[in-house]
Design a protein around this motif. Structure first.
Motif, PDB file in Angstrom:
ATOM      1  N   LEU A   1      35.696   2.457 -34.173  1.00  0.00           N
ATOM      2  CA  LEU A   1      35.500   3.537 -33.204  1.00  0.00           C
ATOM      3  C   LEU A   1      34.028   3.729 -32.847  1.00  0.00           C
ATOM      4  O   LEU A   1      33.678   4.660 -32.121  1.00  0.00           O
ATOM      5  CB  LEU A   1      36.084   4.845 -33.757  1.00  0.00           C
ATOM      6  CG  LEU A   1      37.507   4.734 -34.326  1.00  0.00           C
ATOM      7  CD1 LEU A   1      37.936   6.045 -34.932  1.00  0.00           C
ATOM      8  CD2 LEU A   1      38.485   4.301 -33.248  1.00  0.00           C
TER       9      LEU A   1
ATOM     10  N   ARG B   1      36.379   9.573 -29.915  1.00  0.00           N
ATOM     11  CA  ARG B   1      36.431   9.073 -31.287  1.00  0.00           C
ATOM     12  C   ARG B   1      37.311   9.984 -32.137  1.00  0.00           C
ATOM     13  O   ARG B   1      38.144   9.519 -32.905  1.00  0.00           O
ATOM     14  CB  ARG B   1      35.011   8.996 -31.850  1.00  0.00           C
ATOM     15  CG  ARG B   1      34.915   8.252 -33.153  1.00  0.00           C
ATOM     16  CD  ARG B   1      33.525   7.736 -33.397  1.00  0.00           C
ATOM     17  NE  ARG B   1      32.563   8.815 -33.519  1.00  0.00           N
ATOM     18  CZ  ARG B   1      31.391   8.846 -32.929  1.00  0.00           C
ATOM     19  NH1 ARG B   1      31.028   7.847 -32.163  1.00  0.00           N
ATOM     20  NH2 ARG B   1      30.570   9.854 -33.091  1.00  0.00           N
ATOM     21  N   GLU B   2      37.140  11.288 -31.961  1.00  0.00           N
ATOM     22  CA  GLU B   2      37.914  12.217 -32.781  1.00  0.00           C
ATOM     23  C   GLU B   2      39.402  12.131 -32.491  1.00  0.00           C
ATOM     24  O   GLU B   2      40.226  12.116 -33.404  1.00  0.00           O
ATOM     25  CB  GLU B   2      37.388  13.646 -32.583  1.00  0.00           C
ATOM     26  CG  GLU B   2      36.109  13.853 -33.366  1.00  0.00           C
ATOM     27  CD  GLU B   2      35.343  15.102 -32.950  1.00  0.00           C
ATOM     28  OE1 GLU B   2      35.865  15.853 -32.106  1.00  0.00           O
ATOM     29  OE2 GLU B   2      34.234  15.296 -33.472  1.00  0.00           O
TER      30      GLU B   2
ATOM     31  N   THR C   1      40.927   9.550 -31.259  1.00  0.00           N
ATOM     32  CA  THR C   1      41.402   8.244 -31.692  1.00  0.00           C
ATOM     33  C   THR C   1      41.585   8.196 -33.207  1.00  0.00           C
ATOM     34  O   THR C   1      42.495   7.537 -33.704  1.00  0.00           O
ATOM     35  CB  THR C   1      40.418   7.151 -31.239  1.00  0.00           C
ATOM     36  OG1 THR C   1      40.113   7.363 -29.871  1.00  0.00           O
ATOM     37  CG2 THR C   1      41.021   5.778 -31.381  1.00  0.00           C
ATOM     38  N   GLN C   2      40.720   8.919 -33.923  1.00  0.00           N
ATOM     39  CA  GLN C   2      40.894   8.996 -35.383  1.00  0.00           C
ATOM     40  C   GLN C   2      42.263   9.560 -35.730  1.00  0.00           C
ATOM     41  O   GLN C   2      42.973   9.020 -36.576  1.00  0.00           O
ATOM     42  CB  GLN C   2      39.809   9.890 -35.999  1.00  0.00           C
ATOM     43  CG  GLN C   2      38.460   9.201 -36.118  1.00  0.00           C
ATOM     44  CD  GLN C   2      37.345  10.165 -36.428  1.00  0.00           C
ATOM     45  OE1 GLN C   2      37.568  11.353 -36.627  1.00  0.00           O
ATOM     46  NE2 GLN C   2      36.123   9.648 -36.476  1.00  0.00           N
ATOM     47  N   ARG C   3      42.641  10.648 -35.030  1.00  0.00           N
ATOM     48  CA  ARG C   3      43.952  11.240 -35.308  1.00  0.00           C
ATOM     49  C   ARG C   3      45.068  10.254 -34.979  1.00  0.00           C
ATOM     50  O   ARG C   3      46.046  10.143 -35.708  1.00  0.00           O
ATOM     51  CB  ARG C   3      44.118  12.539 -34.507  1.00  0.00           C
ATOM     52  CG  ARG C   3      43.369  13.710 -35.129  1.00  0.00           C
ATOM     53  CD  ARG C   3      43.810  15.020 -34.508  1.00  0.00           C
ATOM     54  NE  ARG C   3      43.536  15.087 -33.081  1.00  0.00           N
ATOM     55  CZ  ARG C   3      42.333  15.425 -32.569  1.00  0.00           C
ATOM     56  NH1 ARG C   3      41.338  15.730 -33.371  1.00  0.00           N
ATOM     57  NH2 ARG C   3      42.143  15.471 -31.269  1.00  0.00           N
TER      58      ARG C   3
ATOM     59  N   LEU D   1      44.872   6.993 -35.069  1.00  0.00           N
ATOM     60  CA  LEU D   1      44.886   5.948 -36.096  1.00  0.00           C
ATOM     61  C   LEU D   1      45.666   6.406 -37.318  1.00  0.00           C
ATOM     62  O   LEU D   1      46.481   5.659 -37.862  1.00  0.00           O
ATOM     63  CB  LEU D   1      43.449   5.621 -36.514  1.00  0.00           C
ATOM     64  CG  LEU D   1      42.752   4.434 -35.873  1.00  0.00           C
ATOM     65  CD1 LEU D   1      41.425   4.183 -36.575  1.00  0.00           C
ATOM     66  CD2 LEU D   1      43.614   3.186 -35.949  1.00  0.00           C
ATOM     67  N   ILE D   2      45.420   7.649 -37.741  1.00  0.00           N
ATOM     68  CA  ILE D   2      46.113   8.177 -38.922  1.00  0.00           C
ATOM     69  C   ILE D   2      47.611   8.189 -38.671  1.00  0.00           C
ATOM     70  O   ILE D   2      48.415   7.739 -39.489  1.00  0.00           O
ATOM     71  CB  ILE D   2      45.641   9.614 -39.234  1.00  0.00           C
ATOM     72  CG1 ILE D   2      44.142   9.624 -39.541  1.00  0.00           C
ATOM     73  CG2 ILE D   2      46.424  10.210 -40.390  1.00  0.00           C
ATOM     74  CD1 ILE D   2      43.544  11.012 -39.556  1.00  0.00           C
TER      75      ILE D   2
ATOM     76  N   THR E   1      33.180   1.620 -42.254  1.00  0.00           N
ATOM     77  CA  THR E   1      32.458   2.552 -41.395  1.00  0.00           C
ATOM     78  C   THR E   1      31.177   3.022 -42.079  1.00  0.00           C
ATOM     79  O   THR E   1      31.066   2.992 -43.301  1.00  0.00           O
ATOM     80  CB  THR E   1      33.337   3.758 -41.007  1.00  0.00           C
ATOM     81  OG1 THR E   1      32.575   4.638 -40.203  1.00  0.00           O
ATOM     82  CG2 THR E   1      33.838   4.501 -42.223  1.00  0.00           C
TER      83      THR E   1
ATOM     84  N   GLU F   1      34.028  10.107 -40.293  1.00  0.00           N
ATOM     85  CA  GLU F   1      35.157   9.267 -39.927  1.00  0.00           C
ATOM     86  C   GLU F   1      35.942   8.859 -41.178  1.00  0.00           C
ATOM     87  O   GLU F   1      37.166   8.954 -41.217  1.00  0.00           O
ATOM     88  CB  GLU F   1      34.631   8.036 -39.197  1.00  0.00           C
ATOM     89  CG  GLU F   1      35.716   7.148 -38.654  1.00  0.00           C
ATOM     90  CD  GLU F   1      35.129   6.152 -37.681  1.00  0.00           C
ATOM     91  OE1 GLU F   1      34.628   6.596 -36.636  1.00  0.00           O
ATOM     92  OE2 GLU F   1      35.139   4.944 -37.970  1.00  0.00           O
TER      93      GLU F   1
ATOM     94  N   THR G   1      37.854  11.758 -42.516  1.00  0.00           N
ATOM     95  CA  THR G   1      38.973  12.150 -41.658  1.00  0.00           C
ATOM     96  C   THR G   1      40.164  11.222 -41.834  1.00  0.00           C
ATOM     97  O   THR G   1      41.290  11.679 -42.000  1.00  0.00           O
ATOM     98  CB  THR G   1      38.544  12.132 -40.180  1.00  0.00           C
ATOM     99  OG1 THR G   1      37.347  12.872 -40.046  1.00  0.00           O
ATOM    100  CG2 THR G   1      39.618  12.707 -39.296  1.00  0.00           C
ATOM    101  N   VAL G   2      39.928   9.921 -41.806  1.00  0.00           N
ATOM    102  CA  VAL G   2      41.062   9.003 -41.728  1.00  0.00           C
ATOM    103  C   VAL G   2      41.590   8.541 -43.080  1.00  0.00           C
ATOM    104  O   VAL G   2      42.779   8.263 -43.218  1.00  0.00           O
ATOM    105  CB  VAL G   2      40.739   7.762 -40.862  1.00  0.00           C
ATOM    106  CG1 VAL G   2      40.432   8.178 -39.432  1.00  0.00           C
ATOM    107  CG2 VAL G   2      39.611   6.946 -41.450  1.00  0.00           C
TER     108      VAL G   2
END
Lengths: 381, 299
Positions: free
Chosen positions: A177, A185-186, A188-190, A192-193, A207, A212, A215-216
């Motif tokens: 990301l 990015r934020e 997309t992080q959600r 991805l999870i 990373t 990040e 978060t993930v």
């Protein structure tokens, strides 16, 4: 009978064995040890983050998992099988590259089909899998576009779809990301999870961005100079860092150096040079009297007030007088720098819970900084 | 839209082409439609604007396509066209086969070595082209360096005829044009990010498959440029076939020279030149279409 036992034992062992086992892996470039005798287990279905500053060896480790680098020493076991010297195109592992590495001469569809065709899937299967992947990353209408006709976020999704199309046992994500702006990015992080939970695929992400990773990831491995400093869940990493280095790398922290003066089962007394004597919670591992330690306190665990807590509540708390030397208003938080009368400088962050400035402190104001012994982490020095 | 200097700058190349290509080419076309004459200049009719309307009309009427008919009637001409195309195609194919691996290797060198490699490719240009061809004559001739080495090593018992053969000409062509093949290929190959090849391998392509599926298609623009840069001038090449090849068959450049300077038949020579240009426009147009398709694909 014995045979039967042997097989069930083996099956049991296999079910408990990690999907990925990295054993004492070492990789040198010239005289530089990029990865230095690193061992790590990653369970099936886990979302694991390798976090570290640039040059810590995290990318080299990831590239060894993908097969682009071969370890000089050690083993990489995937499902119990040593893959350390298996070539990248023969590994059941896929990677999402940092700059996406989409094939510019191929359409979105052909990019996703690339691996499927190499795997020898039938035409109908390829078609079905492409449709499934496009739906998964919500790019249905863009199958015939070329990568340079897509936005950065769309390219990122194509790269993800392409890497997931072969249903790898292990998906490697190299700073996936980093090229996106903060808002995207934020979200997309959600995504991805959510994707990882839905598919159950084991994800290993590299990373340098601790937010990040926090978060993930289910678990984070913090790397420094080719070694793992600590492997822990995000909360444990932040609240119980294993070393001063981890404490300083993950989040902000105040470090007060001192020596252990007294020890009882509930409290440790640490004498510091510039913050007088601190009462802190004893660490899990035993420390000797007179040994040198660092006391770590996160800025949000330090309270500031004009007069200090009421006498009753203050029992057992560490309280120090000081002067606000600097402050920065950050919206949700205000960050204060307090120069203690004892000499040390502490950083404290206070949540701005009300719109009106009631509890604000100004530069030069005398304050009392106080914090609980339980919020202090004792680290060996 | 454009500011004045920008508009001027966009007109400049057109003006250049008009002055130094289209106008002279108009003269050549006119001469190709004339007849040879023992005169100064050696052709008729002449357009004399001072001679009046009637004379001008007569001059126009005297123009004919006879020279072009001759080109198709006499097999000397179309044979040299065919030979030129065949030689150019063979030499270009050889150049691609030799140049591609060199350019590929250069593009994969560590950055600091690439500049040196580039220097080595360009360095022959520091010596005059003619001198380099004469050097080859020296090496290839009857008692030249090559034969002396072969005799000295007892690999042959008598001197081998190298000079004045098609092989010698091929050698000269490949030697002279190699940089023109390598440079555009290197330019495209070095722009392909290595991560694309890693991605291909990660997705199950062996290194060899990855080359054919990724590197080769992405290097097509470089191949097109290199092929054109070599093929077109080789078709019209004069010096190398004249100095290194035998005299039994001629390339179009040699035929042209012969018509112009030995035969003094300017109109036939001009017709040859006009037809040559028409022939060479075909690959150019094909290349432009290819490029446009890639550009459109990229939008």
């Amino acid at each position: 009978m014995t045979d039967h036992h042997a097989t069930t034992d083996a099956a049991l062992a296999a079910s408990q064995a990690p999907l990925l086992r990295i054993e004492a892996v070492e990789k040198k470039f010239g005289g530089f040890k990029a990865v230095d005798g690193l061992s790590l287990d990653i369970k099936a279905g886990e979302f694991f983050a390798l976090l570290g500053p640039s040059g810590c060896g995290k990318t080299t480790l990831l590239r060894m998992l993908a097969g682009f680098e071969t370890p000089d020493r050690g083993r990489i076991l995937l499902d119990g099988e040593d893959v350390a010297s298996v070539l990248p195109h023969r590994r059941p592992v896929n990677m999402m590259f940092q700059n996406y590495a989409l094939f510019p001469h191929l359409t979105v569809k052909a990019n996703i089909a690339f691996g499927l065709k190499r795997a020898g899937l039938k035409r109908a299967e390829v078609k079905a899998r492409i449709a499934e992947m496009l739906a998964l990353v919500r790019l249905e209408g863009l199958a015939h576009r070329r990568p340079d006709q897509l936005s950065g976020g769309q390219q990122q999704r194509v790269a993800l779809a392409r890497a997931l199309a072969l249903r790898p046992k292990l998906l490697l994500l190299d700073e996936p990301l980093a090229a996106l702006d903060k808002k995207l990015r934020e979200s997309t992080q959600r995504e991805l999870i959510e994707l990882q939970r839905r598919l159950g695929t084991t994800f290993v992400i590299v990373t340098h961005d601790q937010d990040e990773a926090m978060t993930v990831a289910d678990r984070i491995g913090v790397m420094s100079a080719g070694r793992l400093e600590q492997v822990a869940a995000p909360r444990q990493l932040y609240e119980a860092p294993a070393s001063r280095w981890v404490a300083e790398f993950v989040g902000d922290v105040n470090i007060l150096d001192g020596t252990v003066a007294e020890q009882d089962p509930h409290r440790l007394t640490v004498t510091t040079q510039d913050a007088a004597t601190l009462s802190v919670a004893p660490p899990r591992q035993k420390v000797d009297i007179n040994s040198a330690v660092s006391v770590a306190i996160r800025p949000e665990k330090i309270r500031l007030s004009r007069r200090g807590p009421v006498a009753d509540a203050a029992a057992g708390l560490n309280r120090r007088d000081g002067v606000v030397s600097d402050l920065s208003y950050l919206g949700g938080l205000t960050s204060y720098t307090v120069k203690l009368d004892a000499g040390a400088t502490l950083r404290a962050t206070l949540a701005n819970v009300a719109r009106v400035e009631v509890d604000d402190f100004s530069r030069g104001q005398h304050v009392v900084a106080w914090f609980s012994p339980d919020d202090c982490v004792v680290l060996p020095r | 839209m454009f500011t004045r200097p920008a508009r001027l700058a966009s007109i400049a190349p057109l003006l250049w082409m008009l002055l130094f290509f289209l106008v002279p080419f108009g003269f050549v076309v006119k001469i190709s439609l004339s007849q040879a004459a023992i005169a100064q200049p050696p052709y008729l009719p002449l357009f004399d604007l001072g001679a009046g309307w009637e004379a001008l009309q007569a001059a126009f009427a005297a123009l004919s396509l006879d020279n072009f008919k001759l080109l198709f009637a006499d097999d000397l001409y179309w044979r040299s066209y065919l030979r030129s195309l065949a030689v150019a195609a063979a030499a270009t194919a050889l150049l691609l086969m030799i140049g591609y691996p060199i350019a590929y290797a250069m593009a994969r060198l560590p950055r600091r070595w690439q500049a040196l490699a580039m220097m080595l490719v360009i360095i022959p240009f520091w010596t005059s082209f003619l001198i380099r061809i004469y050097a080859w004559i020296n090496i290839l001739q009857h008692d030249g360096l090559l034969n002396q080495i072969l005799l000295g090593l007892h690999l042959v018992s008598a001197p081998v005829v190298w000079l004045s053969t098609d092989s010698a000409m091929m050698l000269g062509l490949v030697y002279s044009y190699l940089p023109f093949m390598i440079l555009p290929l290197y330019a495209t190959l070095s722009k392909i990010p290595p991560s694309l090849l890693e991605a291909a391998q990660d997705l199950g392509a062996s290194p060899r498959r990855a080359f054919w599926l990724v590197t080769w298609p992405l290097s097509l623009p470089g191949i097109g440029a290199g092929v054109l840069l070599c093929f077109i001038p080789i078709v019209g090449e004069f010096v190398i076939p004249d100095l290194l090849a035998g005299s039994d068959s001629m390339m179009i450049g040699q035929t042209l020279w012969l018509e112009f300077f030995t035969n003094k038949d300017w109109p036939v020579a001009s017709a040859l030149a006009v037809l040559l240009l028409a022939l060479l426009l075909l690959p150019l147009l094909a290349y432009e279409r290819l490029q446009r398709r890639q550009l459109e694909g990229g939008r």
